[in-house]
Design an enzyme around this catalytic site. Structure first.
Site, PDB file in Angstrom:
ATOM      1  N   ARG A  27       0.778  -1.244   0.000  1.00 34.42           N
ATOM      2  CA  ARG A  27       0.000   0.000   0.000  1.00 34.42           C
ATOM      3  C   ARG A  27       0.805   1.287   0.000  1.00 34.42           C
ATOM      4  O   ARG A  27       0.244   2.348  -0.205  1.00 34.42           O
ATOM      5  CB  ARG A  27      -0.957   0.002   1.201  1.00 34.42           C
ATOM      6  CG  ARG A  27      -2.110  -0.966   1.015  1.00 34.42           C
ATOM      7  CD  ARG A  27      -2.791  -1.243   2.327  1.00 34.42           C
ATOM      8  NE  ARG A  27      -1.838  -1.877   3.217  1.00 34.42           N
ATOM      9  CZ  ARG A  27      -2.102  -2.231   4.477  1.00 34.42           C
ATOM     10  NH1 ARG A  27      -3.270  -1.990   4.993  1.00 34.42           N
ATOM     11  NH2 ARG A  27      -1.187  -2.814   5.209  1.00 34.42           N
ATOM     12  N   ARG A  36      -5.631  -2.006  -6.007  1.00 31.48           N
ATOM     13  CA  ARG A  36      -6.327  -2.444  -4.797  1.00 31.48           C
ATOM     14  C   ARG A  36      -7.719  -1.818  -4.671  1.00 31.48           C
ATOM     15  O   ARG A  36      -8.605  -2.400  -4.038  1.00 31.48           O
ATOM     16  CB  ARG A  36      -5.434  -2.098  -3.603  1.00 31.48           C
ATOM     17  CG  ARG A  36      -5.968  -2.380  -2.235  1.00 31.48           C
ATOM     18  CD  ARG A  36      -5.934  -3.856  -1.898  1.00 31.48           C
ATOM     19  NE  ARG A  36      -6.161  -4.029  -0.470  1.00 31.48           N
ATOM     20  CZ  ARG A  36      -7.355  -3.911   0.108  1.00 31.48           C
ATOM     21  NH1 ARG A  36      -8.416  -3.654  -0.626  1.00 31.48           N
ATOM     22  NH2 ARG A  36      -7.486  -4.076   1.404  1.00 31.48           N
ATOM     23  N   TYR A 145      -2.075 -17.603  14.197  1.00 33.52           N
ATOM     24  CA  TYR A 145      -3.300 -17.115  13.555  1.00 33.52           C
ATOM     25  C   TYR A 145      -4.403 -18.167  13.609  1.00 33.52           C
ATOM     26  O   TYR A 145      -5.583 -17.848  13.809  1.00 33.52           O
ATOM     27  CB  TYR A 145      -3.018 -16.708  12.109  1.00 33.52           C
ATOM     28  CG  TYR A 145      -2.179 -15.448  12.044  1.00 33.52           C
ATOM     29  CD1 TYR A 145      -2.742 -14.210  12.336  1.00 33.52           C
ATOM     30  CD2 TYR A 145      -0.829 -15.498  11.747  1.00 33.52           C
ATOM     31  CE1 TYR A 145      -1.976 -13.059  12.319  1.00 33.52           C
ATOM     32  CE2 TYR A 145      -0.047 -14.355  11.719  1.00 33.52           C
ATOM     33  CZ  TYR A 145      -0.627 -13.127  12.009  1.00 33.52           C
ATOM     34  OH  TYR A 145       0.127 -11.990  12.001  1.00 33.52           O
TER      35      TYR A 145
HETATM   36  O1  CP3 Z   1       5.786  -7.832  -0.862  1.00 37.96           O
HETATM   37  C1  CP3 Z   1       5.819  -8.818  -0.142  1.00 37.96           C
HETATM   38  O2  CP3 Z   1       6.504  -8.895   0.895  1.00 37.96           O
HETATM   39  C2  CP3 Z   1       5.086 -10.083  -0.576  1.00 37.96           C
HETATM   40  C3  CP3 Z   1       3.799 -10.328  -0.057  1.00 37.96           C
HETATM   41  C4  CP3 Z   1       3.548 -10.581   1.425  1.00 37.96           C
HETATM   42  C5  CP3 Z   1       2.373 -10.118   2.075  1.00 37.96           C
HETATM   43  N1  CP3 Z   1       2.347 -10.635   3.333  1.00 37.96           N
HETATM   44  C6  CP3 Z   1       1.346  -9.275   1.445  1.00 37.96           C
HETATM   45  C7  CP3 Z   1       0.377  -8.553   2.264  1.00 37.96           C
HETATM   46  C8  CP3 Z   1       4.261 -11.335   2.360  1.00 37.96           C
HETATM   47  C9  CP3 Z   1       5.613 -12.023   2.214  1.00 37.96           C
HETATM   48  C10 CP3 Z   1       3.489 -11.371   3.560  1.00 37.96           C
HETATM   49  C11 CP3 Z   1       3.887 -12.116   4.759  1.00 37.96           C
HETATM   50  C12 CP3 Z   1       3.075 -11.999   5.981  1.00 37.96           C
HETATM   51  N2  CP3 Z   1       1.729 -11.855   6.087  1.00 37.96           N
HETATM   52  C13 CP3 Z   1       3.598 -12.103   7.291  1.00 37.96           C
HETATM   53  C14 CP3 Z   1       5.045 -12.360   7.646  1.00 37.96           C
HETATM   54  C15 CP3 Z   1       5.866 -11.140   7.522  1.00 37.96           C
HETATM   55  C16 CP3 Z   1       5.627 -10.092   8.554  1.00 37.96           C
HETATM   56  O3  CP3 Z   1       4.989  -9.084   8.204  1.00 37.96           O
HETATM   57  O4  CP3 Z   1       6.074 -10.298   9.665  1.00 37.96           O
HETATM   58  C17 CP3 Z   1       2.532 -11.968   8.190  1.00 37.96           C
HETATM   59  C18 CP3 Z   1       2.626 -11.988   9.699  1.00 37.96           C
HETATM   60  C19 CP3 Z   1       1.352 -11.829   7.431  1.00 37.96           C
HETATM   61  C20 CP3 Z   1      -0.047 -11.701   7.918  1.00 37.96           C
HETATM   62  C21 CP3 Z   1      -0.649 -10.415   7.482  1.00 37.96           C
HETATM   63  N3  CP3 Z   1      -1.094 -10.148   6.209  1.00 37.96           N
HETATM   64  C22 CP3 Z   1      -0.911  -9.263   8.279  1.00 37.96           C
HETATM   65  C23 CP3 Z   1      -0.571  -9.141   9.763  1.00 37.96           C
HETATM   66  C24 CP3 Z   1      -1.503  -8.313   7.449  1.00 37.96           C
HETATM   67  C25 CP3 Z   1      -2.047  -6.963   7.848  1.00 37.96           C
HETATM   68  C26 CP3 Z   1      -1.017  -5.985   8.193  1.00 37.96           C
HETATM   69  C27 CP3 Z   1      -0.611  -5.151   7.025  1.00 37.96           C
HETATM   70  O5  CP3 Z   1       0.578  -4.835   6.928  1.00 37.96           O
HETATM   71  O6  CP3 Z   1      -1.451  -4.799   6.221  1.00 37.96           O
HETATM   72  C28 CP3 Z   1      -1.593  -8.875   6.149  1.00 37.96           C
HETATM   73  C29 CP3 Z   1      -2.138  -8.242   4.938  1.00 37.96           C
HETATM   74  C30 CP3 Z   1      -1.203  -8.072   3.785  1.00 37.96           C
HETATM   75  N4  CP3 Z   1      -0.305  -9.024   3.360  1.00 37.96           N
HETATM   76  C31 CP3 Z   1      -1.095  -6.935   2.933  1.00 37.96           C
HETATM   77  C32 CP3 Z   1      -0.116  -7.242   1.974  1.00 37.96           C
HETATM   78  C33 CP3 Z   1       0.329  -6.383   0.815  1.00 37.96           C
HETATM   79  C34 CP3 Z   1      -1.940  -5.682   3.014  1.00 37.96           C
HETATM   80  C35 CP3 Z   1      -3.183  -5.981   2.252  1.00 37.96           C
HETATM   81  C36 CP3 Z   1      -3.976  -4.774   1.798  1.00 37.96           C
HETATM   82  O7  CP3 Z   1      -3.739  -4.309   0.680  1.00 37.96           O
HETATM   83  O8  CP3 Z   1      -4.870  -4.365   2.554  1.00 37.96           O
END
Ligand code: CP3
Length: 337
Positions: A27, A36, A145
């Site tokens: 984002r 998005r 989770y």
């Molecule tokens: O660019 C990249 O790194 C590749 C894609 C990627 C995402 N999530 C996309 C995403 C990767 C490698 C992850 C890993 C992930 N997801 C982790 C491990 C890494 C870390 O952050 O410690 C965890 C714990 C998650 C679980 C998760 N997914 C959370 C806690 C959230 C919400 C918090 C946030 O930052 O938005 C997500 C959503 C998420 N995953 C988004 C993205 C781009 C945001 C989605 C949106 O557009 O609303």
């Protein structure tokens, strides 16, 4: 083909330090927000053309040395039929409470559960000129989770399960090991050139709990991936138990900004590459600060093979994209021989 990232993971001598950034897609990029607007996050991960495009956006804009597949650590669980929504963090509709809840995990078949993700990988391999990193969540982090049902500071329901129902916890971890191996193998067969295992929450645990509930399961995943002969990266958020990590079978240790990079090199550098570890929040500061802190990370490593530049945690969504460009340029200039 720019293979600096793969060479650095193998601790080969490279002309400059490769750089990619956790959460490089997302984002903070206006071109991501534009796409998005039309889809929710989970839908984006299930549309191969969209997921491939979003993976490519930061690589194109900044000239990064690796791409990371656009998906989430919960993607295979959603594919297995576990009800998951993102609001924006993951929320699990029916958290794991009994052995019966493990059945969908045990039935996981990658080709049936995540066909769109595997197709995204194939599309990306046709379009990329840098290596593609696949990834998965590590068992403890996925369990957080699945059991607590959502993000938390300390995951009390997961911890209750560990301490009061260790047999069910063990069965859950076993099921997650098997699922994760199948998922990672399928990603590599589809074209992923490295696998990063995200253990975001393992840093919460006391050493004896890490030794009991994290290390053996993660080690089994890396042992199963070894014959694939791709870099296997273990990322842990928080103070890293370096002595443990040395023996878990990963080839690259990804450390966050609370771990000393010089210390990580000292403890692991003879056998593993190290990835990290700029505090991503520094990117909210002025460009001069970014340059200064990039130089400090490179100096903490101290030159020589085996370093992949990265942030210590995912980029914050308030990150000014211009500062990411400053970071990449500072790594390129600061590390060139
Ligand atoms: O660019 C990249 O790194 C590749 C894609 C990627 C995402 N999530 C996309 C995403 C990767 C490698 C992850 C890993 C992930 N997801 C982790 C491990 C890494 C870390 O952050 O410690 C965890 C714990 C998650 C679980 C998760 N997914 C959370 C806690 C959230 C919400 C918090 C946030 O930052 O938005 C997500 C959503 C998420 N995953 C988004 C993205 C781009 C945001 C989605 C949106 O557009 O609303």
């Amino acid at each position: 083909m720019n293979d600096l990232f793969l060479r650095a993971c193998r601790r080969e001598v490279v002309p400059r330090t490769p750089v990619w950034l956790m959460r490089q897609a997302g984002r903070y990029l206006p071109e991501y927000r534009e796409i998005r607007r039309h889809h929710d996050f989970l839908a984006m991960t299930r549309l191969p053309e969209v997921a491939a495009e979003v993976t490519l956006q930061p690589v194109r804009r900044f000239g990064l040395d690796a791409a990371i597949l656009f998906a989430d650590i919960l993607t295979p669980l959603a594919g297995a039929g576990i009800g998951i929504e993102f609001t924006p963090g993951p929320v699990v509709a029916r958290p794991v409470r009994s052995g019966r809840d493990l059945e969908p995990l045990r039935r996981f078949d990658a080709a049936a559960a995540v066909p769109e993700t595997l197709q995204t990988i194939r599309l990306l391999r046709e379009r990329l000129e840098v290596p593609l990193i696949g990834f998965a969540g590590a068992p403890f982090t996925l369990a957080c989770y699945l059991v607590d049902g959502k993000g938390s500071k300390d995951f009390p329901l997961t911890r209750t399960l560990l301490y009061r129902e260790p047999e069910l916890a063990g069965a859950l971890f076993e099921a997650l090991v098997d699922l994760t191996v199948k998922y990672a193998v399928a990603q590599v067969r589809a074209g992923a050139q490295a696998i990063q295992l995200f253990d975001t929450w393992a840093g919460l645990l006391a050493p004896e709990d890490f030794a009991r509930y994290v290390r053996p399961y993660v080690a089994r995943i890396f042992a199963a991936l070894r014959p694939l002969d791709v870099p296997a990266i273990y990322y842990l958020n928080g103070a890293a138990p370096l002595a443990e990590i040395a023996g878990m079978g990963a080839s690259v240790a990804a450390v966050d900004h609370r771990t000393s990079l010089a210390g990580a090199r000292e403890a692991l550098g003879a056998t593993m590459a190290v990835q990290g570890n700029l505090d991503p929040m520094v990117l909210l500061g002025p460009p001069e600060l970014v340059r200064e802190r990039v130089a400090a990370v490179l100096a903490a490593w101290g030159g020589g093979p085996g370093h992949v530049f990265n942030v210590g945690h995912g980029l914050n969504k308030e990150t000014p994209p211009e500062n990411v460009a400053v970071l990449v340029e500072a790594v390129r200039k600061g590390s060139a021989e």
